[in-house]
Write an enzyme that holds these catalytic residues in place. Structure first.
Site, PDB file in Angstrom:
ATOM      1  N   SER A   1      -7.089  12.428   4.977  1.00 41.43           N
ATOM      2  CA  SER A   1      -5.636  12.411   4.742  1.00 41.43           C
ATOM      3  C   SER A   1      -5.209  13.669   4.373  1.00 41.43           C
ATOM      4  O   SER A   1      -5.492  13.873   3.078  1.00 41.43           O
ATOM      5  CB  SER A   1      -5.237  11.211   4.095  1.00 41.43           C
ATOM      6  OG  SER A   1      -5.959  10.107   4.670  1.00 41.43           O
TER       7      SER A   1
ATOM      8  N   HIS B   1      -3.237  12.229  10.366  1.00 39.93           N
ATOM      9  CA  HIS B   1      -4.922  12.506  10.922  1.00 39.93           C
ATOM     10  C   HIS B   1      -4.769  12.793  12.165  1.00 39.93           C
ATOM     11  O   HIS B   1      -4.942  12.007  13.238  1.00 39.93           O
ATOM     12  CB  HIS B   1      -5.300  10.922  10.738  1.00 39.93           C
ATOM     13  CG  HIS B   1      -5.461  10.282   9.344  1.00 39.93           C
ATOM     14  ND1 HIS B   1      -6.608   9.832   8.626  1.00 39.93           N
ATOM     15  CD2 HIS B   1      -4.418   9.704   8.753  1.00 39.93           C
ATOM     16  CE1 HIS B   1      -6.243   9.508   7.478  1.00 39.93           C
ATOM     17  NE2 HIS B   1      -4.816   9.380   7.654  1.00 39.93           N
TER      18      HIS B   1
ATOM     19  N   HIS C   1     -10.585   5.466  11.156  1.00 40.98           N
ATOM     20  CA  HIS C   1     -10.820   4.526  10.085  1.00 40.98           C
ATOM     21  C   HIS C   1     -11.042   3.093  10.780  1.00 40.98           C
ATOM     22  O   HIS C   1     -10.701   2.636  11.781  1.00 40.98           O
ATOM     23  CB  HIS C   1      -9.815   4.309   9.073  1.00 40.98           C
ATOM     24  CG  HIS C   1      -9.325   5.761   8.398  1.00 40.98           C
ATOM     25  ND1 HIS C   1      -8.587   6.614   9.009  1.00 40.98           N
ATOM     26  CD2 HIS C   1      -9.816   6.136   6.987  1.00 40.98           C
ATOM     27  CE1 HIS C   1      -8.564   7.766   7.901  1.00 40.98           C
ATOM     28  NE2 HIS C   1      -9.135   7.246   6.824  1.00 40.98           N
TER      29      HIS C   1
ATOM     30  N   TYR D   1      -9.978   0.325   9.508  1.00 34.08           N
ATOM     31  CA  TYR D   1      -8.657  -0.261   9.733  1.00 34.08           C
ATOM     32  C   TYR D   1      -7.806  -0.207  10.799  1.00 34.08           C
ATOM     33  O   TYR D   1      -7.174  -1.079  11.276  1.00 34.08           O
ATOM     34  CB  TYR D   1      -7.946  -0.237   8.373  1.00 34.08           C
ATOM     35  CG  TYR D   1      -7.458   1.174   8.208  1.00 34.08           C
ATOM     36  CD1 TYR D   1      -6.425   1.608   9.196  1.00 34.08           C
ATOM     37  CD2 TYR D   1      -7.909   1.962   7.082  1.00 34.08           C
ATOM     38  CE1 TYR D   1      -5.751   2.888   8.930  1.00 34.08           C
ATOM     39  CE2 TYR D   1      -7.291   3.151   6.898  1.00 34.08           C
ATOM     40  CZ  TYR D   1      -6.382   3.631   7.778  1.00 34.08           C
ATOM     41  OH  TYR D   1      -5.825   5.003   7.594  1.00 34.08           O
ATOM     42  N   GLU D   2      -8.159   0.929  11.808  1.00 29.33           N
ATOM     43  CA  GLU D   2      -7.305   1.235  12.821  1.00 29.33           C
ATOM     44  C   GLU D   2      -7.758   0.114  13.811  1.00 29.33           C
ATOM     45  O   GLU D   2      -7.334   0.158  15.080  1.00 29.33           O
ATOM     46  CB  GLU D   2      -7.611   2.588  13.402  1.00 29.33           C
ATOM     47  CG  GLU D   2      -6.964   3.520  12.489  1.00 29.33           C
ATOM     48  CD  GLU D   2      -7.027   4.984  12.616  1.00 29.33           C
ATOM     49  OE1 GLU D   2      -6.632   5.371  13.747  1.00 29.33           O
ATOM     50  OE2 GLU D   2      -7.689   5.738  12.017  1.00 29.33           O
TER      51      GLU D   2
ATOM     52  N   ALA E   1      -9.078  11.174   0.604  1.00 28.81           N
ATOM     53  CA  ALA E   1      -8.169  11.067  -0.645  1.00 28.81           C
ATOM     54  C   ALA E   1      -8.517   9.610  -1.014  1.00 28.81           C
ATOM     55  O   ALA E   1      -8.992   8.748  -0.301  1.00 28.81           O
ATOM     56  CB  ALA E   1      -6.792  11.083   0.125  1.00 28.81           C
TER      57      ALA E   1
ATOM     58  N   MET F   1     -10.667   4.351   1.733  1.00 29.39           N
ATOM     59  CA  MET F   1     -10.685   3.439   3.186  1.00 29.39           C
ATOM     60  C   MET F   1     -11.669   4.286   4.243  1.00 29.39           C
ATOM     61  O   MET F   1     -11.779   3.809   5.000  1.00 29.39           O
ATOM     62  CB  MET F   1      -9.362   3.154   3.620  1.00 29.39           C
ATOM     63  CG  MET F   1      -8.753   2.412   2.472  1.00 29.39           C
ATOM     64  SD  MET F   1      -7.114   2.123   3.289  1.00 29.39           S
ATOM     65  CE  MET F   1      -6.028   1.900   2.018  1.00 29.39           C
ATOM     66  N   SER F   2     -12.209   5.266   3.657  1.00 25.75           N
ATOM     67  CA  SER F   2     -13.296   5.984   4.572  1.00 25.75           C
ATOM     68  C   SER F   2     -14.522   6.221   3.808  1.00 25.75           C
ATOM     69  O   SER F   2     -15.005   5.768   2.940  1.00 25.75           O
ATOM     70  CB  SER F   2     -12.497   7.281   4.810  1.00 25.75           C
ATOM     71  OG  SER F   2     -12.462   8.236   3.739  1.00 25.75           O
TER      72      SER F   2
ATOM     73  N   ASN G   1      -3.383   8.835  -6.235  1.00 21.41           N
ATOM     74  CA  ASN G   1      -2.837   7.805  -7.130  1.00 21.41           C
ATOM     75  C   ASN G   1      -3.650   7.426  -8.125  1.00 21.41           C
ATOM     76  O   ASN G   1      -4.918   7.485  -7.891  1.00 21.41           O
ATOM     77  CB  ASN G   1      -2.028   6.978  -6.200  1.00 21.41           C
ATOM     78  CG  ASN G   1      -2.998   6.102  -5.142  1.00 21.41           C
ATOM     79  OD1 ASN G   1      -3.691   6.893  -4.224  1.00 21.41           O
ATOM     80  ND2 ASN G   1      -3.644   4.937  -5.717  1.00 21.41           N
TER      81      ASN G   1
ATOM     82  N   HIS H   1       1.724   5.813   1.709  1.00 15.60           N
ATOM     83  CA  HIS H   1       0.967   6.546   2.427  1.00 15.60           C
ATOM     84  C   HIS H   1       1.553   8.049   2.276  1.00 15.60           C
ATOM     85  O   HIS H   1       0.660   9.060   2.177  1.00 15.60           O
ATOM     86  CB  HIS H   1       1.058   6.342   4.075  1.00 15.60           C
ATOM     87  CG  HIS H   1       0.088   7.299   4.895  1.00 15.60           C
ATOM     88  ND1 HIS H   1      -1.101   7.304   4.811  1.00 15.60           N
ATOM     89  CD2 HIS H   1       0.706   7.911   5.939  1.00 15.60           C
ATOM     90  CE1 HIS H   1      -1.640   8.066   5.770  1.00 15.60           C
ATOM     91  NE2 HIS H   1      -0.492   8.455   6.287  1.00 15.60           N
TER      92      HIS H   1
END
Ligand code: HPA
Length: 283
Positions: free
Chosen positions: A44, A75, A97, A99-100, A127, A225-226, A249, A261
Site C-alpha cells: 500500500s 494498489h 489481499h 479480504y478482497e 504497511a 493484512m498481507s 499507525n 486507509h
C-alpha cells in the site's frame, strides 16, 4: 487433471496450478525475455519505490492469465520487468489481499509465477500497524519472523511436489543475512528501522484496542493484512525472502487507535524513500 475431494464436485484451484503457471509465464514471455534475479512486491502506497528502474515491460494484472486483480484504491495492479541496480527484477506494483474475496492460493499465484520467471529471492514490502510501544508512525521494521492468524492456508489442498514439499520447514523463513545487512544499511543511513515479528491478519477492519493488546501479548511487533501468505509460498518454493514494513499507525496503549486507509497510504508514501534506500543496497 481434475482431482476431486470426497464430497466435493468442485475442482480445486490448485489441481492444475502447473498449467496455470505455464500459461501466465508464457504470456509474460511474449512481452519480455528478461531472466529475472529477484522479485519485489510493493504494498500500500509504496508504488513509487522502484522509481528509476529501467522498465523493459509493463503488464496489467488483468492481461495475465490467472492473475488476481487488485480492487483497492492505492494498489495499482501492474507487473513490471526491468533492471534496477544492474539486476533484473519482476516487480509487482500492488498486490491483492485475501479480504478482497480471493482464496489464499489465488493471492499467492503471482509468487509462483515470479519464481517460474527465474527469481531466487523475493523482497516483500507492506504497511502495518505498530504493536511495539517503541515503534512510531513512519518507522520501518524488518520482519524477522511472523505469526499467521489467517485461517485459509495457501498450501492447503493437494501438494504439487515439483513446487515444494508437503510439510515445509519454517524455522527461518526470512533470510538472516539480509536481515542483518538491512539493519546495518539503515543504521548507516540514519533511518529508524527496527526488526520484529509481523502478525498477519485477515482484515479488512482495523483492530479494536483489545485486539491490538492481544496481538502484542502473543508476541507481535506489527500487524498487517498481507505478506504472510506470500512468505509461506515463497518459502515453500525455496526462495530467499526479505520483508520490510512501514509502520503507518500505532496500535498500542498510548495511541489514539484511529486508523484510516488514507492515513496508512500517506504514511507509507512518506517512508517509501527510506525503504527504497535499504532495498537498493541489498539487491
Ligand atoms: N492493522 C492491520 N493492518 C494494517 C494496520 C493495522 O493497524 N495498519 C496498516 N495495515
Amino acid at each position: 487433471m481434475c482431482n476431486r475431494v470426497a464430497g466435493h464436485s468442485r475442482i480445486l484451484m490448485k489441481d492444475n496450478i502447473l498449467e496455470k503457471i505455464t500459461e501466465a509465464v508464457g504470456f509474460i514471455r511474449t512481452k519480455s525475455a528478461l531472466s529475472v534475479h529477484s522479485g519485489i512486491i510493493l504494498g500500500s502506497g509504496l508504488g513509487d519505490l522502484v522509481e528509476g528502474m529501467g522498465v523493459e515491460a509493463e503488464v496489467d494484472y488483468a492481461e495475465i492469465p490467472h492473475f488476481p486483480i487488485s480492487t483497492i484504491p492505492g494498489h495499482s495492479g501492474k507487473l513490471m520487468l526491468g533492471t534496477w541496480n544492474e539486476k533484473n527484477f519482476a516487480v509487482m506494483q500492488g498486490r491483492v489481499h485475501y479480504y478482497e474475496g480471493y482464496s489464499s492460493q489465488q493471492i499467492t499465484f503471482p509468487v509462483r509465477v515470479i519464481k517460474a520467471l527465474g527469481a531466487k529471492e523475493i523482497f516483500l514490502t507492506n504497511a502495518s500497524g505498530g504493536l511495539n510501544p517503541d515503534f512510531k508512525s513512519g518507522d520501518l521494521m524488518i520482519v524477522e519472523d511472523h505469526i499467521n492468524l489467517n485461517i485459509d492456508h495457501p498450501l492447503r489442498g493437494k501438494n504439487e511436489e515439483s513446487l515444494g514439499p508437503r510439510f515445509p520447514d519454517q524455522h527461518q523463513v526470512y533470510d538472516k543475512s539480509l536481515i542483518s545487512k538491512g539493519l546495518e544499511v539503515a543504521a548507516k543511513k540514519n533511518i529508524t528501522c527496527h526488526s520484529g515479528v509481523y502478525v498477519g491478519v485477515t482484515g479488512p477492519a482495523y483492530e479494536t484496542p483489545a485486539e491490538y493488546r492481544y496481538l502484542r501479548m502473543i508476541g507481535g511487533d506489527a500487524v498487517g493484512m498481507s505478506t504472510v501468505h506470500e512468505a509461506i509460498v515463497a518459502n515453500h518454493c525455496g526462495m530467499r525472502i526479505f520483508c520490510i514494513s512501514v509502520i503507518t499507525n500505532e496500535g498500542n496503549a498510548k495511541a489514539s487507535f484511529i486508523v484510516s486507509h488514507e492515513g496508512v497510504i500517506d504514511a507509507a508514501q512518506a517512508a517509501g524513500r527510506n525503504m527504497a534506500l535499504i532495498i537498493k543496497e541489498l539487491v
